[in-house]
Scaffold this motif. Sequence first.
Motif, mmCIF file in Angstrom:
data_model
loop_
_atom_site.group_PDB
_atom_site.id
_atom_site.type_symbol
_atom_site.label_atom_id
_atom_site.label_comp_id
_atom_site.label_asym_id
_atom_site.label_seq_id
_atom_site.Cartn_x
_atom_site.Cartn_y
_atom_site.Cartn_z
ATOM 1 N N LYS A 1 0.840 -1.197 0.000
ATOM 2 C CA LYS A 1 0.000 0.000 0.000
ATOM 3 C C LYS A 1 0.875 1.248 0.000
ATOM 4 O O LYS A 1 1.894 1.289 0.692
ATOM 5 N N PRO A 2 0.477 2.275 -0.752
ATOM 6 C CA PRO A 2 1.276 3.497 -0.757
ATOM 7 C C PRO A 2 1.301 4.175 0.606
ATOM 8 O O PRO A 2 0.346 4.080 1.373
ATOM 9 N N SER A 3 2.400 4.825 0.877
ATOM 10 C CA SER A 3 2.473 5.686 2.044
ATOM 11 C C SER A 3 1.637 6.925 1.749
ATOM 12 O O SER A 3 1.397 7.265 0.591
ATOM 13 N N ILE A 4 1.200 7.582 2.793
ATOM 14 C CA ILE A 4 0.441 8.828 2.662
ATOM 15 C C ILE A 4 1.093 9.836 3.596
ATOM 16 O O ILE A 4 1.428 9.507 4.730
ATOM 17 N N GLY A 5 1.262 11.047 3.121
ATOM 18 C CA GLY A 5 1.847 12.070 3.981
ATOM 19 C C GLY A 5 1.798 13.429 3.330
ATOM 20 O O GLY A 5 1.056 13.652 2.373
ATOM 21 N N CYS A 6 2.603 14.336 3.857
ATOM 22 C CA CYS A 6 2.737 15.675 3.278
ATOM 23 C C CYS A 6 3.594 15.571 2.018
ATOM 24 O O CYS A 6 4.523 14.770 1.961
ATOM 25 N N ASN A 7 3.296 16.397 1.043
ATOM 26 C CA ASN A 7 4.115 16.389 -0.159
ATOM 27 C C ASN A 7 5.522 16.902 0.148
ATOM 28 O O ASN A 7 5.714 17.687 1.072
ATOM 29 N N ILE A 8 6.501 16.425 -0.622
ATOM 30 C CA ILE A 8 7.858 16.976 -0.529
ATOM 31 C C ILE A 8 7.750 18.466 -0.863
ATOM 32 O O ILE A 8 7.033 18.856 -1.791
ATOM 33 N N LYS A 9 8.446 19.293 -0.121
ATOM 34 C CA LYS A 9 8.407 20.743 -0.345
ATOM 35 C C LYS A 9 9.485 21.101 -1.377
ATOM 36 O O LYS A 9 10.637 21.341 -1.044
ATOM 37 N N TRP A 10 9.067 21.087 -2.645
ATOM 38 C CA TRP A 10 9.991 21.317 -3.754
ATOM 39 C C TRP A 10 10.361 22.784 -3.858
ATOM 40 O O TRP A 10 9.548 23.656 -3.574
ATOM 41 N N LYS A 11 11.568 23.024 -4.317
ATOM 42 C CA LYS A 11 11.989 24.395 -4.623
ATOM 43 C C LYS A 11 11.220 24.859 -5.857
ATOM 44 O O LYS A 11 10.900 24.045 -6.731
ATOM 45 N N PRO A 12 10.938 26.160 -5.966
ATOM 46 C CA PRO A 12 10.204 26.644 -7.126
ATOM 47 C C PRO A 12 10.894 26.246 -8.426
ATOM 48 O O PRO A 12 12.104 26.395 -8.577
ATOM 49 N N GLY A 13 10.101 25.693 -9.337
ATOM 50 C CA GLY A 13 10.627 25.254 -10.627
ATOM 51 C C GLY A 13 11.322 23.905 -10.589
ATOM 52 O O GLY A 13 11.808 23.421 -11.606
ATOM 53 N N ASN A 14 11.391 23.277 -9.411
ATOM 54 C CA ASN A 14 12.088 22.000 -9.267
ATOM 55 C C ASN A 14 11.120 20.822 -9.152
ATOM 56 O O ASN A 14 11.553 19.691 -8.967
ATOM 57 N N GLU A 15 9.823 21.068 -9.244
ATOM 58 C CA GLU A 15 8.823 20.023 -9.060
ATOM 59 C C GLU A 15 9.015 18.938 -10.124
ATOM 60 O O GLU A 15 9.141 19.246 -11.309
ATOM 61 N N PRO A 16 9.037 17.682 -9.718
ATOM 62 C CA PRO A 16 9.188 16.597 -10.693
ATOM 63 C C PRO A 16 7.893 16.387 -11.475
ATOM 64 O O PRO A 16 6.822 16.773 -11.030
ATOM 65 N N GLY A 17 8.014 15.712 -12.589
ATOM 66 C CA GLY A 17 6.847 15.473 -13.421
ATOM 67 C C GLY A 17 6.256 14.090 -13.261
ATOM 68 O O GLY A 17 5.595 13.603 -14.165
ATOM 69 N N TYR A 18 6.471 13.433 -12.121
ATOM 70 C CA TYR A 18 5.903 12.081 -11.966
ATOM 71 C C TYR A 18 4.608 12.093 -11.214
ATOM 72 O O TYR A 18 4.130 12.948 -10.641
#
Length: 191
Positions: free
Chosen positions: A174-191
Amino acid sequence: MALTPSTMLALKTQAPDFHLPDVVSGQTISLATFAGKKALLVMFICRHCPFVKHVQAELAQIGKDYSGKNVGILAISANNAATHPEDAPDKLKTMAQELGFTFPYGYDASQETAKAYTAACTPDFFVFDANRQLIYRGQLDDSRPSNGLPVTGKDLRSALDAVLADQPVNPEQKPSIGCNIKWKPGNEPGY
């Protein structure tokens, strides 16, 4: 707080290498740090997330319980410390010391390691076998901050125990559930 599930990276994926500073010792940690270990647990956590706070005592206990076994354990925080100063390396060091972590705690300032592992949330767990192939990714257990279930670590512990006993890991994960990774602006992955 964005409720985010883990991406569930494909099983048998090879563990990506990394070179990260340990916030406690200052030493550089890489895959080679864990050479010879039968299993490797990589977990993406942080200090501020309520989902991590909910399980952090169990994470410390897992570190203690498996310290004498053939398991490498690494915690990584990839959160943007500019927007989340509680997740800055000095605060992570305090967290590790307060909780008695027996494993290194790496800081992924570039966020490239988090991207390589397709980490999406905190906490997010990945277990690799001796060949560093992914055999488990997903949740610690069924407990969440608001559901009243006890924190046992059963899903993650089951995967680690299976590897150590040369047994197959349950493919129902089962997937983990939590807070999203706090990405730097413009660094968000596309997955």
